[in-house]
Design an enzyme around this catalytic site. Structure first.
Site, PDB file in Angstrom:
ATOM      1  N   HIS A 115       0.801  -1.230   0.000  1.00 32.52           N
ATOM      2  CA  HIS A 115       0.000   0.000   0.000  1.00 32.52           C
ATOM      3  C   HIS A 115       0.833   1.280   0.000  1.00 32.52           C
ATOM      4  O   HIS A 115       0.406   2.273  -0.603  1.00 32.52           O
ATOM      5  CB  HIS A 115      -0.972  -0.018   1.179  1.00 32.52           C
ATOM      6  CG  HIS A 115      -2.093  -0.996   0.999  1.00 32.52           C
ATOM      7  ND1 HIS A 115      -3.206  -0.717   0.240  1.00 32.52           N
ATOM      8  CD2 HIS A 115      -2.258  -2.265   1.450  1.00 32.52           C
ATOM      9  CE1 HIS A 115      -4.023  -1.757   0.238  1.00 32.52           C
ATOM     10  NE2 HIS A 115      -3.472  -2.715   0.972  1.00 32.52           N
ATOM     11  N   GLU A 136      -9.049   4.419  -5.982  1.00 33.19           N
ATOM     12  CA  GLU A 136      -8.215   4.770  -7.128  1.00 33.19           C
ATOM     13  C   GLU A 136      -9.023   5.519  -8.184  1.00 33.19           C
ATOM     14  O   GLU A 136      -8.663   5.533  -9.357  1.00 33.19           O
ATOM     15  CB  GLU A 136      -7.591   3.511  -7.749  1.00 33.19           C
ATOM     16  CG  GLU A 136      -8.562   2.558  -8.398  1.00 33.19           C
ATOM     17  CD  GLU A 136      -9.097   1.473  -7.474  1.00 33.19           C
ATOM     18  OE1 GLU A 136      -9.459   0.403  -7.984  1.00 33.19           O
ATOM     19  OE2 GLU A 136      -9.150   1.701  -6.255  1.00 33.19           O
TER      20      GLU A 136
END
Length: 301
Positions: free
Chosen positions: A188, A218
């Protein structure tokens, strides 16, 4: 007529890009909503005058029948800030007293219809504290872009303005391709690097009147005022190319990423903000199904 997803009695904020250090933002004063549907919302009063009223073209719009279309104006003079009532039906109250024109002082309360605003000098500790709260409420902490909640409020306002003046408006939804694999393969922290760099590349391409936000993990979205479908599609293609040409930092775990973009226009027959979002989402789905790294719109393949 636009039917709102939420209560139509709203106070709207002037469209501003997130403040950057050294842009003169700290020199302005602020109006903060103390009472009203948008409790805690803020508008900055800098060099340009701020007109308050019900009309969509007002810098600070209050959609309430008790508010005149052009209700009051606030502006800055060398000696300080002043407020003037614009012959409103229900008057402008300053500290509970009706005024025609008056000087504003730090902490003054302004009543316009059912909305109560507090005037704050930016040098005050309270103003700085409110800035921090405002940033937390409206900005995405990772990218510095607007967050989803605030983006939807701004989209609601821009749609009302577009419908009122019969002007075009486009919505872009931008999604990073194969982002899950970046997180799975590199972790991440690497994904965060990608998001920050892609958001910066998108923001660098934005026009001054465009509004860009991160609306999901995203996923990004952009509002393009005064853009028909052809112009918005061409703009989206430039965004797509800019991301594809981006060379990411080594910490990202990958050097190249791409995005897919769906484009939709506000049009007759749409009743809710969600209608426009769904139309852009449908085009984004087409772009993903067609191979990614591309733009799809309602009128242009």
């Amino acid at each position: 007529m636009i039917r709102r997803d939420r209560d139509s009695t709203t106070t709207q904020r002037r469209t501003l890009h997130p403040a950057k250090v050294g842009d003169g933002h700290d020199e302005s004063a602020s109006l903060v909503v103390l009472q009203g549907q948008r409790l805690g919302q803020r508008v900055d009063v800098a060099a340009a005058p701020v007109t308050i009223g019900r009309a969509p073209e007002c810098e600070f719009q209050i959609v309430d029948r008790s508010v005149s279309r052009q209700h009051a104006r606030i502006w800055r003079e060398p000696s300080g800030y002043r407020i003037k009532d614009l012959d409103s039906t229900n008057k402008t109250l300053l500290n509970d007293q009706p005024i025609i024109e008056a000087e504003l002082k730090d902490g003054d309360h302004i009543s316009i219809g059912a909305c109560v605003l507090k005037f704050m000098d930016r040098s005050s500790v309270e103003a700085r504290y409110h800035d921090e709260i405002y940033q937390l409420a409206t900005m995405d902490p990772l990218t510095g872009l607007y967050n989803r909640r605030h983006f939807l409020e701004l989209l609601d306002r821009e749609l009302a303005r577009s419908a009122s003046h019969a002007r075009p408006l486009a919505l872009l939804i931008v999604d990073l391709d194969h982002f899950k694999s970046i997180n799975d393969r590199h972790g991440h922290p690497a994904g965060d690097v990608v998001l920050r760099q892609v958001s910066a590349a998108l923001d660098a391409c934005m026009r001054d009147d465009a509004i860009l936000a991160r609306i999901g993990g995203e996923e990004f979205a952009a509002i393009l005022p005064e853009h028909g479908i052809e112009a918005a599609t061409e703009f989206a293609r430039r965004l797509c190319g800019a991301v594809a040409a981006l060379t990411l930092d080594a910490q990202a775990g990958t050097r190249r990423v791409t995005v897919s973009i769906g484009v939709a226009n506000w049009r007759a027959g749409m009743a809710l903000v969600g209608d426009l979002m769904r139309a852009a989402d449908a085009q984004l789905y087409r772009a993903k199904q067609s191979g990614r790294n591309r733009v799809c719109s309602e009128a242009v393949s």
